[in-house]
Every structure is written in C-alpha cells, then in structure tokens.
Design an enzyme around this catalytic site. Sequence first.
Site, PDB file in Angstrom:
ATOM      1  N   ARG A  45      67.463  26.867  74.131  1.00 51.72           N
ATOM      2  CA  ARG A  45      66.057  27.287  73.891  1.00 51.72           C
ATOM      3  C   ARG A  45      65.190  26.527  73.781  1.00 51.72           C
ATOM      4  O   ARG A  45      64.305  26.460  73.028  1.00 51.72           O
ATOM      5  CB  ARG A  45      66.627  28.218  72.328  1.00 51.72           C
ATOM      6  N   CYS A  46      64.952  26.002  74.740  1.00 49.55           N
ATOM      7  CA  CYS A  46      64.328  24.727  75.637  1.00 49.55           C
ATOM      8  C   CYS A  46      63.670  25.395  76.357  1.00 49.55           C
ATOM      9  O   CYS A  46      63.965  26.033  77.170  1.00 49.55           O
ATOM     10  CB  CYS A  46      64.762  23.776  75.626  1.00 49.55           C
ATOM     11  N   GLY A  47      62.425  25.116  76.790  1.00 45.83           N
ATOM     12  CA  GLY A  47      60.940  25.489  77.510  1.00 45.83           C
ATOM     13  C   GLY A  47      61.914  24.266  79.081  1.00 45.83           C
ATOM     14  O   GLY A  47      61.421  25.562  80.097  1.00 45.83           O
ATOM     15  N   PHE A  48      62.703  23.652  79.107  1.00 47.92           N
ATOM     16  CA  PHE A  48      63.391  23.231  80.175  1.00 47.92           C
ATOM     17  C   PHE A  48      64.570  23.824  80.472  1.00 47.92           C
ATOM     18  O   PHE A  48      64.972  23.445  81.538  1.00 47.92           O
ATOM     19  CB  PHE A  48      63.457  21.591  79.571  1.00 47.92           C
ATOM     20  N   THR A  49      65.248  24.471  79.694  1.00 51.57           N
ATOM     21  CA  THR A  49      66.418  25.109  80.161  1.00 51.57           C
ATOM     22  C   THR A  49      66.290  25.677  81.152  1.00 51.57           C
ATOM     23  O   THR A  49      66.836  25.585  81.963  1.00 51.57           O
ATOM     24  CB  THR A  49      66.580  26.465  79.211  1.00 51.57           C
TER      25      THR A  49
END
Length: 176
Positions: free
Chosen positions: A53-57
């Site tokens: 659930r990360c912007g970098f996923t």
Amino acid sequence: MRATMILVTGLAVLVANLVMAAGPYRFENIDGGEHDLSDWAGRPVLVVNTASRCGFTPQYEGLQGLYDRYRDRGLVVLAVPSNDFRQELATEAEVKDFCELTFGLDLPMTTITHVRGDAAHAFYADLKQSSGWEPNWNFNKVLIGADGQVKATWGATARPLSGTITDAIEAELPTN
C-alpha cells in the site's frame, strides 16, 4: 557539497566492503519453508523491502521485469514485505494474492519481516551495524554481488529498471 560527496563516497566504500556471506541469513518463504541466502552463493541477489500500500508499490512491475530479464543469467530478486512503515497488508496470504494478481509476481518473496529497529531481521541488523545503512522507506534496494559483498544500495526513488541498477547487476552477472 564536497564534504557531503566525500561522506557519501566513504559510506559507499564501507558498504561495498561489507561481506554478507557471513550469515547465515534465512528468511521465511511466503510459500512455506525458507529462503537461505547461502543457497544463492555465487549469484547476485537484489534484496528489496516492499509494501503493498505504498506509492512505490508499482515498482513490483520493475522488480519482476529485472527478474525476468536476468534470472536465466543468475540474478535473484528477493522481495521482503515489511510493515515497518505501516503500509503492508495484514497477512502473508493477502500479500501473496495481491502481488500475484496485481503484478503477476513469481520472484522469491519472504513473509512480512521487520527491516529496521530492534526487531529487524538479522540481514538488515547486520547491514546497519556494519555500514550504518538501513531502509528509510519501502522499496529500498541492496545488491549483493556474486562474491557475497554488498555492491550497492538504493533508496525508494531508484527505479528497478534504471540504468544505475541494471548496470550494477550486469557487472555481477556472467557474460554470455
């Protein structure tokens, strides 16, 4: 500026001299069993702390791309899901399903693992003790060379298929 460059260069040399083969570094496999880094001796291994659930996923796509491009030449890409930054799903089953369904991942993956702090996995604890480096966010990357030495580290903004990362990986692979 020059002092910062010297400090960064000094840290890179210190990290490059860190030998990770001293392990043993075993991670629980998300599919059961374990991943033992010594099983991949003689091969480069890119270890990446991940989160669903990360912007970098979306970097999962690039990590799978690296694995697809270089696995036949020996590269291992090890995804290490972590909730240390509070962006991981609640269970290994959810992580596995999310990664397979969303990104088609088939690269090796660990169970949800601590990568920093007092509870950090031995791999990350030793890396921090020896070099001072530890993940400061999700999708930080550590390249262990075929000789068992840490060759490079990258932060979350370094894209897996960037020239900086692929050049470092290619330098560790046998030539065809």
